[in-house]
Design a protein around this motif. Structure first.
Motif, short mmCIF file in Angstrom:
data_model
loop_
_atom_site.label_atom_id
_atom_site.label_comp_id
_atom_site.label_asym_id
_atom_site.label_seq_id
_atom_site.Cartn_x
_atom_site.Cartn_y
_atom_site.Cartn_z
N ALA A 116 -24.46 -10.25 5.54
CA ALA A 116 -23.49 -8.92 5.12
C ALA A 116 -24.27 -7.75 5.79
O ALA A 116 -23.70 -6.78 6.40
CB ALA A 116 -23.11 -8.65 3.82
N GLY A 117 -25.82 -7.75 5.36
CA GLY A 117 -26.48 -6.55 5.76
C GLY A 117 -26.60 -6.49 7.39
O GLY A 117 -26.27 -5.26 7.81
N LEU A 118 -26.78 -7.60 8.10
CA LEU A 118 -26.59 -7.70 9.26
C LEU A 118 -25.38 -7.22 10.10
O LEU A 118 -25.40 -6.53 11.00
CB LEU A 118 -27.22 -8.92 10.00
CG LEU A 118 -28.57 -9.60 9.52
CD1 LEU A 118 -28.71 -10.96 10.15
CD2 LEU A 118 -29.64 -8.48 10.41
N LEU A 119 -24.31 -7.90 9.59
CA LEU A 119 -22.98 -7.49 10.09
C LEU A 119 -22.58 -6.04 9.78
O LEU A 119 -22.08 -5.10 10.69
CB LEU A 119 -21.94 -8.20 9.37
CG LEU A 119 -21.66 -9.72 9.74
CD1 LEU A 119 -20.83 -10.51 8.98
CD2 LEU A 119 -21.44 -9.92 11.42
N GLY A 120 -23.06 -5.40 8.61
CA GLY A 120 -22.75 -3.93 8.57
C GLY A 120 -23.61 -2.89 9.23
O GLY A 120 -23.08 -2.20 9.64
N ALA A 121 -24.93 -3.71 9.56
CA ALA A 121 -25.47 -2.59 10.76
C ALA A 121 -25.14 -2.87 11.83
O ALA A 121 -24.94 -1.68 12.62
CB ALA A 121 -27.05 -3.30 10.64
N GLY A 122 -24.54 -4.03 12.34
CA GLY A 122 -23.92 -4.27 13.63
C GLY A 122 -22.67 -3.39 13.65
O GLY A 122 -22.43 -2.62 14.74
N PHE A 123 -21.85 -3.12 12.60
CA PHE A 123 -20.58 -2.34 12.80
C PHE A 123 -20.95 -0.90 12.54
O PHE A 123 -20.21 0.12 13.19
CB PHE A 123 -19.67 -2.82 11.47
CG PHE A 123 -18.94 -4.00 11.58
CD1 PHE A 123 -18.21 -4.29 12.75
CD2 PHE A 123 -19.02 -4.85 10.73
CE1 PHE A 123 -17.50 -5.23 12.84
CE2 PHE A 123 -18.18 -6.17 10.77
CZ PHE A 123 -17.43 -6.29 11.70
N LEU A 124 -21.94 -0.51 11.83
CA LEU A 124 -22.32 0.83 11.84
C LEU A 124 -22.91 1.46 13.03
O LEU A 124 -22.40 2.40 13.44
CB LEU A 124 -23.79 1.08 10.70
CG LEU A 124 -24.11 2.30 10.72
CD1 LEU A 124 -23.26 3.19 9.71
CD2 LEU A 124 -25.50 2.29 9.76
N THR A 125 -23.67 0.55 13.80
CA THR A 125 -24.22 0.94 14.98
C THR A 125 -23.12 0.92 16.15
O THR A 125 -23.37 1.34 17.47
CB THR A 125 -25.43 0.07 15.66
OG1 THR A 125 -25.30 -1.12 15.60
CG2 THR A 125 -26.68 0.45 14.59
N ALA A 126 -21.94 0.14 16.08
CA ALA A 126 -21.38 0.01 17.22
C ALA A 126 -19.81 0.88 17.16
O ALA A 126 -19.37 0.80 18.38
CB ALA A 126 -20.77 -1.50 17.25
N SER A 127 -19.95 1.72 16.11
CA SER A 127 -18.78 2.54 16.39
C SER A 127 -18.96 3.77 17.27
O SER A 127 -20.02 3.93 17.89
CB SER A 127 -18.77 3.52 14.95
OG SER A 127 -19.89 4.22 14.73
#
Length: 160
Positions: A116-127
């Motif tokens: 979940a943290g890895l996915l969250g970091a991906g979504f955070l930086t992909a916006s």
């Protein structure tokens, strides 16, 4: 500001595409011959990255330019990539343990928190907004002076 020299590979009036080679820290280490990390770095080679930037300097293909990223941007990216997944992993493991789950369930919960943290970091930086925040800036054209390597002399003691 963290700076890197890059080569302009394509240019229009509005944008340039620069190529920056990603170097590993092993290229500057003195013990490369006996290090397994250095061997892996040589095996996988040097990655080349193409980045599109606004052509604010009127650059042309083949020129050397200096691009940079603010220090705060690197800190934010590091926190998103490294700290967020670990914090979520530990928090989910603690929550599972305090809920009285078995060791296997706590481990599965910790793994789910890490993912979940890895996915969250991906979504955070992909916006879109964050992509603009993380994008390097075109600072200046590189000249012979800015590309000159720095040579350090060995310490000679307190004598001038």
């Amino acid at each position: 500001m963290i700076e890197e020299t890059a080569t302009v590979v394509d240019a229009t009036d509005d944008y340039i595409w620069v190529e920056a080679k990603a170097r590993s820290a092993c290229s500057t280490c003195g013990s490369q011959s006996g290090c397994s990390t250095s061997s892996l770095s040589k095996l996988f080679g040097v990655r080349q990255q193409h980045i599109r930037l606004p052509n604010t300097l009127g650059s042309h293909a083949g020129e050397q330019v200096v691009i940079g990223v603010e220090d705060q941007v690197m800190v934010t990216a590091s926190l998103a990539a490294y700290i967020l997944p670990v914090v979520l992993m530990i928090a989910s493991a603690i929550a599972a343990d305090s809920a009285g789950l078995s060791d296997q369930q706590s481990a599965a919960s910790a793994l789910a928190g890490l993912l979940a943290g890895l996915l969250g970091a991906g979504f955070l930086t992909a916006s879109y907004r964050m992509k603009r925040y993380f994008q390097p800036q075109l600072l200046r054209k590189a000249d012979a002076f800015s590309l000159r390597p720095i040579e350090f002399q060995p310490f000679q003691g307190d004598q001038p």
